[in-house]
Write an enzyme that holds these catalytic residues in place. Structure first.
Site, PDB file in Angstrom:
ATOM      1  CB  SER A 135      -0.898   0.015   1.242  1.00 28.11           C
ATOM      2  OG  SER A 135      -1.554   1.264   1.377  1.00 28.11           O
ATOM      3  CE1 TYR A 149      -3.451  -2.801   5.078  1.00 24.38           C
ATOM      4  CE2 TYR A 149      -3.101  -0.507   4.488  1.00 24.38           C
ATOM      5  CZ  TYR A 149      -3.377  -1.802   4.122  1.00 24.38           C
ATOM      6  OH  TYR A 149      -3.585  -2.122   2.804  1.00 24.38           O
TER       7      TYR A 149
END
Length: 237
Positions: A135, A149
């Site tokens: 990401s 995350y």
């Protein structure tokens, strides 16, 4: 892009029931691969050609069993591994507790378990393609409340690069596709609008699929240790 010919290859897609894993698995099947989809939950819509293998990739034993089952039902050693499995919790640093361990267990340690289970067969064959989905927040840290995350995905990039260095001489590549602002599931950004993206649109699962197909192609054997940004120009370089 024109899909590569993956006829005769065995592919595993972790997170195959998710917003990106499903289209990736479908594209690999369309390219001729025999595909096993690993996930903790079944896909909402199953088709006859799908092979679903229940698996929590954060569980070492479950991964070993799932890969062994895949070898049996798919008829060979995996030559392609695509990992799109992930968990994300939107919590501030002071409120992050068990979410931290869960993110690292699935997003990072699970990726390690998957790699470790498939590389033996890839090394013996002298060929393999490994792709991790990370990401943009692995680089930017996000806009807040995604520390677990972001940290797990940053670690995933490091793991993929380390695997690339270790496996390069064996004909096995290891790369990362790093999406941002994809209009699908966890990759969506609350409040994001197309005019905030330099290319003036949100990303689609097909944008990610195209990058994955390129990296798993036999012709991509000279590309390894790379992070392919699929972000519409939100961050260059």
């Amino acid at each position: 892009m024109t899909a590569p010919d993956l006829s005769g290859q065995v592919a595993l897609v972790a997170g195959a029931s998710g917003g990106l894993g499903g289209p990736i698995a479908a594209a690999l099947r369309a390219a001729g691969a025999r595909v096993g989809g690993l996930d903790v939950r079944r896909p909402e819509r199953e088709t006859p050609e799908e092979v679903f293998i229940p698996c929590d990739i954060g569980d070492e034993g479950a991964v070993a069993n799932a890969v062994a089952e895949a070898r049996t039902v798919l008829g060979g050693e995996p030559s392609i591994l695509v990992n799109s499995a992930a968990v994300v919790a939107r919590r501030g640093l002071e409120d992050t507790a068990s979410e931290w361990d869960d993110a690292l267990r699935v997003n990072l340690t699970g990726a390690f378990y998957l790699i470790r289970e498939v590389i033996g067969g890839m090394r013996r064959a002298g060929y393999g393609r490994i792709v991790q989905l990370a990401s943009l927040v692995a680089e930017t840290g996000g806009a807040g409340n995604v520390a677990a995350y972001a940290a797990s995905k940053a670690g995933l990039v490091g793991l993929a690069k380390a695997a690339a260095a270790e496996l390069a001489a064996d004909g096995v590549t290891s790369n990362v596709v790093s999406p941002a602002w994809i209009d699908s599931g966890m990759f969506g950004v609350p409040g994001a609008t197309p005019d905030q993206v330099p290319v003036r649109r949100m990303g689609t699962p097909e944008d990610v699929v195209s990058a994955v197909l390129y990296l798993v192609a036999p012709a991509a054997g000279f590309v390894t240790g790379q992070v392919v940004q699929v972000n519409g120009g939100l961050r260059f370089g």
